[in-house]
Structures are given as C-alpha cells and as structure tokens.
Design a protein around this motif. Structure first.
Motif, PDB file in Angstrom:
ATOM      1  N   PRO A 118       0.789  -1.338   0.025  1.00 33.06           N
ATOM      2  CA  PRO A 118       0.059   0.073  -0.034  1.00 33.06           C
ATOM      3  C   PRO A 118       0.837   1.376   0.133  1.00 33.06           C
ATOM      4  O   PRO A 118       2.001   1.273   0.273  1.00 33.06           O
ATOM      5  CB  PRO A 118      -0.665  -0.121   1.269  1.00 33.06           C
ATOM      6  N   VAL A 119       0.282   2.193  -0.403  1.00 31.24           N
ATOM      7  CA  VAL A 119       0.906   3.733  -0.519  1.00 31.24           C
ATOM      8  C   VAL A 119       0.059   4.432   0.254  1.00 31.24           C
ATOM      9  O   VAL A 119      -1.164   4.519   0.220  1.00 31.24           O
ATOM     10  CB  VAL A 119       1.008   4.091  -1.977  1.00 31.24           C
ATOM     11  N   GLY A 120       0.596   5.228   0.970  1.00 29.55           N
ATOM     12  CA  GLY A 120      -0.149   6.279   1.524  1.00 29.55           C
ATOM     13  C   GLY A 120       0.583   7.844   1.776  1.00 29.55           C
ATOM     14  O   GLY A 120       1.696   7.996   1.452  1.00 29.55           O
ATOM     15  N   ALA A 121      -0.370   8.754   1.606  1.00 32.72           N
ATOM     16  CA  ALA A 121      -0.055  10.197   1.807  1.00 32.72           C
ATOM     17  C   ALA A 121      -0.719  10.882   2.911  1.00 32.72           C
ATOM     18  O   ALA A 121      -1.619  10.677   3.420  1.00 32.72           O
ATOM     19  CB  ALA A 121      -0.392  10.899   0.552  1.00 32.72           C
ATOM     20  N   LEU A 122       0.351  11.792   3.759  1.00 30.53           N
ATOM     21  CA  LEU A 122      -0.321  12.509   4.806  1.00 30.53           C
ATOM     22  C   LEU A 122      -0.348  14.034   4.027  1.00 30.53           C
ATOM     23  O   LEU A 122       0.373  14.639   3.814  1.00 30.53           O
ATOM     24  CB  LEU A 122       0.833  12.704   5.957  1.00 30.53           C
ATOM     25  N   LEU A 123      -1.735  14.538   3.895  1.00 25.05           N
ATOM     26  CA  LEU A 123      -1.733  15.531   3.322  1.00 25.05           C
ATOM     27  C   LEU A 123      -2.561  16.673   4.377  1.00 25.05           C
ATOM     28  O   LEU A 123      -3.289  16.407   5.085  1.00 25.05           O
ATOM     29  CB  LEU A 123      -2.835  15.705   2.257  1.00 25.05           C
ATOM     30  N   GLU A 124      -2.316  18.011   4.289  1.00 25.36           N
ATOM     31  CA  GLU A 124      -2.666  19.006   5.316  1.00 25.36           C
ATOM     32  C   GLU A 124      -3.187  20.036   4.315  1.00 25.36           C
ATOM     33  O   GLU A 124      -2.988  20.445   3.221  1.00 25.36           O
ATOM     34  CB  GLU A 124      -1.477  19.723   6.058  1.00 25.36           C
ATOM     35  N   THR A 125      -4.557  20.385   4.738  1.00 29.52           N
ATOM     36  CA  THR A 125      -5.240  21.526   4.124  1.00 29.52           C
ATOM     37  C   THR A 125      -6.319  22.240   5.240  1.00 29.52           C
ATOM     38  O   THR A 125      -6.499  21.656   6.116  1.00 29.52           O
ATOM     39  CB  THR A 125      -6.343  20.733   3.198  1.00 29.52           C
ATOM     40  N   SER A 126      -6.539  23.266   4.694  1.00 28.67           N
ATOM     41  CA  SER A 126      -7.545  24.221   5.567  1.00 28.67           C
ATOM     42  C   SER A 126      -8.960  23.899   5.297  1.00 28.67           C
ATOM     43  O   SER A 126      -9.183  23.968   3.981  1.00 28.67           O
ATOM     44  CB  SER A 126      -7.299  25.571   5.412  1.00 28.67           C
TER      45      SER A 126
END
Length: 124
Positions: free
Chosen positions: A111-119
């Motif tokens: 598996p591939v994962g991403a930690l994304l930050e947004t408002s």
C-alpha cells in the motif's frame, strides 16, 4: 531485491526520517512509470492530470507491485511497477508524507499512503 523500510510499517519515501531511497536504484524502474515515465504515449495522461489540477508527490520509494505474497521479494515473472498511487489537488494542499508501506505484506501489492494538510472552510 527486498524492499527497505524505516518506521513502524516499513514506510519508505518522502517525509520519512531515515528512509532515504537511493535514486540510482529507482532510475531503471522510472522508465516504466506510467504517470511520470518518458516512454511514448503517456504524455496524454500527464496532460489530462495537469488539466484536472492533480499532482503526485515525488516517487521516492521502490516499486509497489508485484511481490510474492507475504514476502519482500519481487516476483521475477512480472515487471515491478507502481500500481498504487495518491493524486491530490495542486491548490490548498501541503503534502507532508508520501510513502510505500513496505511492512504491510498481506498481498502482492504494497500500500501507498500520503499525509496531506489542508484548511477546511466552514460554511454556515
């Protein structure tokens, strides 16, 4: 070759301390990368993603397919590939981590994962 890993689930890639990949080892695979590769016919896909405002982080992890199940060894009968990807908006998103979870070995994919930050904007 076996996959390398650092951290709990063997996370290798962007934003992972101590999990730097060796670009020289990844270069031979890059030619076959359908999203970023330089082989003919994939420019149209890249243009479609640009038009949709989508992007992917740098792929700094080994190919995530095809392994022998429950193993860290690639299946020599198949060409290693990046089948699992995370695409995200170019606008309003900060990518903190993009990695393959090499320690999770329940199938022939990693598996591939991403930690994304947004408002988020609250609408009354």
């Amino acid at each position: 070759p076996a996959t390398a890993g650092a951290g709990g689930a063997g996370c290798v890639g962007e934003g992972v301390a101590g999990a730097a990949s060796n670009p020289a080892l990844l270069r031979p695979f890059a030619t076959y990368d359908e999203l970023a590769g330089d082989r003919g016919g994939w420019g149209e896909l890249q243009e479609t993603l640009r038009e949709a405002g989508l992007m992917e982080g740098p792929v700094l992890f080994p190919a995530t397919y095809r392994f022998f199940e429950s193993s860290g060894e690639y299946d020599p009968e198949r060409i290693p590939a990046w089948c699992d990807r995370v695409l995200h908006s170019k606008v309003g998103v900060v990518r903190r981590r993009y990695c393959a979870l090499g320690g999770l070995r329940g199938s022939d994919h990693r598996p591939v994962g991403a930690l994304l930050e947004t408002s988020l904007l609250a609408v009354p």
